[in-house]
Scaffold this active site. Structure first.
Site, PDB file in Angstrom:
ATOM      1  NE  ARG A 133      13.876  13.867  11.084  1.00 48.29           N
ATOM      2  CZ  ARG A 133      13.436  13.953  12.342  1.00 48.29           C
ATOM      3  NH1 ARG A 133      12.474  13.138  12.759  1.00 48.29           N
ATOM      4  NH2 ARG A 133      13.914  14.840  13.182  1.00 48.29           N
ATOM      5  CE  LYS A 188       7.991  17.712  -7.621  1.00 45.25           C
ATOM      6  NZ  LYS A 188       8.985  17.271  -6.643  1.00 45.25           N
ATOM      7  CE  LYS A 205       8.570  20.925  -3.142  1.00 44.35           C
ATOM      8  NZ  LYS A 205       8.021  19.635  -2.689  1.00 44.35           N
ATOM      9  CD  GLU A 207       5.560  19.956  -6.174  1.00 44.07           C
ATOM     10  OE1 GLU A 207       6.488  20.330  -5.446  1.00 44.07           O
ATOM     11  OE2 GLU A 207       5.056  18.829  -6.109  1.00 44.07           O
TER      12      GLU A 207
HETATM   13  C1  5MM Z   1       8.635  14.680  -0.736  1.00 48.48           C
HETATM   14  O1  5MM Z   1       7.321  15.161  -0.557  1.00 48.48           O
HETATM   15  C2  5MM Z   1       7.075  16.553  -0.750  1.00 48.48           C
HETATM   16  C3  5MM Z   1       6.017  17.018   0.217  1.00 48.48           C
HETATM   17  O2  5MM Z   1       6.513  17.095   1.471  1.00 48.48           O
HETATM   18  P1  5MM Z   1       5.632  17.812   2.610  1.00 48.48           P
HETATM   19  O3  5MM Z   1       4.170  17.562   2.294  1.00 48.48           O
HETATM   20  O4  5MM Z   1       6.076  17.114   3.829  1.00 48.48           O
HETATM   21  O5  5MM Z   1       5.968  19.257   2.560  1.00 48.48           O
HETATM   22  C4  5MM Z   1       6.420  16.838  -2.090  1.00 48.48           C
HETATM   23  O6  5MM Z   1       6.251  18.220  -2.295  1.00 48.48           O
HETATM   24  C5  5MM Z   1       7.222  16.254  -3.206  1.00 48.48           C
HETATM   25  O7  5MM Z   1       8.444  16.941  -3.357  1.00 48.48           O
HETATM   26  C6  5MM Z   1       6.489  16.299  -4.532  1.00 48.48           C
HETATM   27  O8  5MM Z   1       5.093  16.388  -4.397  1.00 48.48           O
HETATM   28  C7  5MM Z   1       6.819  15.064  -5.301  1.00 48.48           C
HETATM   29  O9  5MM Z   1       6.541  13.932  -4.512  1.00 48.48           O
HETATM   30  P2  5MM Z   1       5.757  12.724  -5.155  1.00 48.48           P
HETATM   31  O10 5MM Z   1       5.772  11.668  -4.081  1.00 48.48           O
HETATM   32  O11 5MM Z   1       4.368  13.239  -5.476  1.00 48.48           O
HETATM   33  O12 5MM Z   1       6.524  12.344  -6.387  1.00 48.48           O
END
Ligand code: 5MM
Length: 341
Positions: A45, A222, A136, A177
């Site tokens: 990671r 977001k 976030k 978000e």
């Molecule tokens: C990076 O993924 C985030 C979710 O992680 P977990 O489900 O493991 O908590 C997610 O919240 C992400 O920051 C946003 O949804 C944007 O990701 P995408 O892939 O939808 O652009």
């Protein structure tokens, strides 16, 4: 850099820049690594994130900030330099995911509530000490003919508002978000249904933010784009752009400095094309940019494949997507730029 919430928020949506969502929890990054047959360990990671964070062109020119996971904000590169220092040296703001994930909502089959409010004040103070200047929290909204329920929308909006107020108290800009899923089950909803649900969700979220005394000037939204479900895709780029801007104008106060979209399961190019069309075709009171996870990382992950000899290829792929999205944030992306690359 200024510590005022308003200034941090403005810097997060600076011209031609957006956010890298690299806050995959341990379970999610494992799923991503499974696609390249790589075991997920603290070291793999770290190597993956180091590849991204050391992509200097992308980080300097097109990434304003990075959303980190708890493990990552404490991690250092292989040579011992803390990740937070690497990104700050390139002018990127460190951010942190503080929710504890979406869990089944009691009494509401098929819907979730995001957890993580207990002890949040103390965690935010610690993250501020570690260098985070934004955070976030993702609320997940199921969509079908019958979902979401009002109860689930309301409870997720309240949690987002309580989180946002705690962030501002801690000197941290909240990214709010509320994600209406594009790739959930059944995923067959129309763009019209997505508009209707997104409108309800955003109206409810902003009412709760107001009641929680959150300063709109010191937050970033977001949202999902208004788009048909993954199993029903047929809306054109212009239609997605038009419907998305329309719902935002109907629900988001002009005091909010910026809106940074999630990609939600769109292809890399779709996510870029939609953002560019919005910026090219409409004038809005807020900046419109990206906060993509998969749409910024997918190409880099598959170019890298977990091998040190592929780090340069992974960085090239990431830098290209960051540049394309940087152009989209200014309405200047063109399809032939993809071909040329
Ligand atoms: C990076 O993924 C985030 C979710 O992680 P977990 O489900 O493991 O908590 C997610 O919240 C992400 O920051 C946003 O949804 C944007 O990701 P995408 O892939 O939808 O652009």
């Amino acid at each position: 850099m200024s510590e005022r919430l308003e200034d941090i928020a403005i810097a997060m949506v600076a011209d031609g820049k957006g956010l890298l969502a690299a806050d995959e929890s341990t379970a999610t990054i494992k799923k991503r690594f499974d696609t390249i047959d790589l075991e997920s360990t603290a070291d793999s990671r770290r190597d993956y994130r180091e590849m991204l964070f050391r992509s200097q062109d992308a980080m300097r020119n097109n990434i304003s900030g990075v959303i980190l996971y708890d493990e990552t904000i404490r991690q250092s590169a292989k040579d011992g330099t803390p990740f937070v220092d690497i990104m700050k040296a390139d002018g990127c703001i460190p951010g942190i995911k503080v929710d504890a994930g979406a869990k089944p909502l009691a009494g509401y089959p098929g819907e979730t509530i995001t957890e993580g409010l207990d002890g949040l004040r103390e965690r935010l103070a610690e993250y501020h000490g570690l260098g985070a200047r934004f955070a976030k929290w993702r609320g997940v909204i199921s969509i079908s003919d019958t979902l979401p329920t009002w109860g689930a929308v309301k409870q997720n909006a309240q949690a987002l508002a309580r989180y946002a107020a705690l962030c501002q108290e801690a000197g941290i800009v909240p990214i709010v978000e509320p994600e209406v899923l594009m790739d959930g089950k059944p995923g067959t909803h129309s763009i019209e249904r997505c508009y209707e649900v997104t409108e309800l969700v955003l109206k409810t979220v902003f009412a709760e933010l107001y009641d929680a005394r959150v300063k709109f000037e010191g937050m970033i939204l977001k949202p999902n784009m208004v788009i048909d479900g993954q199993k029903a895709r047929k809306a054109s780029v212009d239609e997605v752009a038009e419907q998305t801007v329309r719902v935002l104008k109907a629900t988001v106060p002009a005091a909010v400095p910026g809106i940074a979209f999630l990609s939600g399961g769109q292809s890399d190019e779709e996510a870029t094309a939609h953002l560019s069309a919005m910026n090219a075709n409409f004038t809005t009171p807020w900046k419109l940019t990206f906060s993509y996870g998969r749409a910024l990382q997918a190409a880099a992950l598959s170019a890298w494949k977990g091998k040190s000899e592929n780090v340069a290829a992974g960085q090239r792929a990431f830098t290209h997507r960051a540049k394309m999205n940087g152009l989209a944030a200014m309405g200047g992306w063109k399809k032939d730029l993809e071909k040329a690359a």
